[in-house]
Design an enzyme around this catalytic site. Structure first.
Site, PDB file in Angstrom:
ATOM      1  N   PRO A  62      39.415  45.254  41.514  1.00 47.45           N
ATOM      2  CA  PRO A  62      39.317  43.802  41.382  1.00 47.45           C
ATOM      3  C   PRO A  62      40.563  43.233  40.688  1.00 47.45           C
ATOM      4  O   PRO A  62      41.068  43.824  39.730  1.00 47.45           O
ATOM      5  CB  PRO A  62      38.059  43.608  40.526  1.00 47.45           C
ATOM      6  CG  PRO A  62      37.820  44.913  39.846  1.00 47.45           C
ATOM      7  CD  PRO A  62      38.418  45.968  40.717  1.00 47.45           C
ATOM      8  N   HIS A  63      41.047  42.138  41.239  1.00 47.75           N
ATOM      9  CA  HIS A  63      42.223  41.480  40.663  1.00 47.75           C
ATOM     10  C   HIS A  63      42.175  40.007  41.025  1.00 47.75           C
ATOM     11  O   HIS A  63      41.438  39.600  41.909  1.00 47.75           O
ATOM     12  CB  HIS A  63      43.515  42.135  41.147  1.00 47.75           C
ATOM     13  CG  HIS A  63      43.653  42.182  42.633  1.00 47.75           C
ATOM     14  ND1 HIS A  63      42.925  43.058  43.426  1.00 47.75           N
ATOM     15  CD2 HIS A  63      44.426  41.468  43.482  1.00 47.75           C
ATOM     16  CE1 HIS A  63      43.254  42.871  44.692  1.00 47.75           C
ATOM     17  NE2 HIS A  63      44.158  41.909  44.748  1.00 47.75           N
ATOM     18  N   GLY A  64      42.970  39.220  40.328  1.00 49.51           N
ATOM     19  CA  GLY A  64      42.947  37.776  40.509  1.00 49.51           C
ATOM     20  C   GLY A  64      43.705  37.308  41.730  1.00 49.51           C
ATOM     21  O   GLY A  64      44.364  38.075  42.423  1.00 49.51           O
TER      22      GLY A  64
END
Length: 145
Positions: A62-64
């Site tokens: 997960p990352h922005g």
């Protein structure tokens, strides 16, 4: 480049039971270490809504979103391991590796993580590791320049 993965950002026994809880858990480590602001975690959910961050071999990263770059103070990783796989859009995840990268450093970091997780023997070592310290030792190469 500073130490991307710090020992304090490795959790051997995550408590999340859902994808969203896992994103929150991994994201909170980045916030707690001062690498990102709270806004970044919200953008991780935006990214997940547009495209799954499941990578295969029990790994999700997960990352922005690109729009959240101003929420990143420094490049960092967090890793949370789960004893029981989490359902990640129908895929089993044992490792949530949250990533925040300044100036496209995340691409280099992603490639290092992908190399480790593309090797099933390495993934098994991470699953079998008895502590967060052991997991960190197995992944310390992601800090190499």
């Amino acid at each position: 480049m500073n130490q991307i993965l710090e020992p304090r950002n490795v959790i051997a026994a995550g408590t999340a039971r859902t994808r969203d809880e896992a994103i929150r858990e991994a994201g909170a480590l980045l916030v707690g270490s001062g690498a990102v602001s709270e806004d970044y975690v919200a953008s991780m959910f935006e990214r997940e809504a547009s495209v799954s961050t499941y990578m295969g071999n029990t790994l999700a990263i997960p990352h922005g979103t690109n729009e959240a770059k101003e929420s990143i103070r420094r490049s960092a990783l967090s890793l949370v391991r789960y004893a029981d796989p989490i359902d990640w859009n129908g895929q089993p995840v044992r490792f949530a590796v949250a990533i925040a990268g300044l100036n496209n450093e995340h691409l280099e970091i992603l490639s290092k993580i992908a190399i480790v997780f593309s090797d099933e023997d390495e993934v098994q070592k991470l699953i079998d590791a008895s502590s967060a310290e052991d997991i960190f030792a197995l992944l310390e190469e992601v800090n190499a320049e």
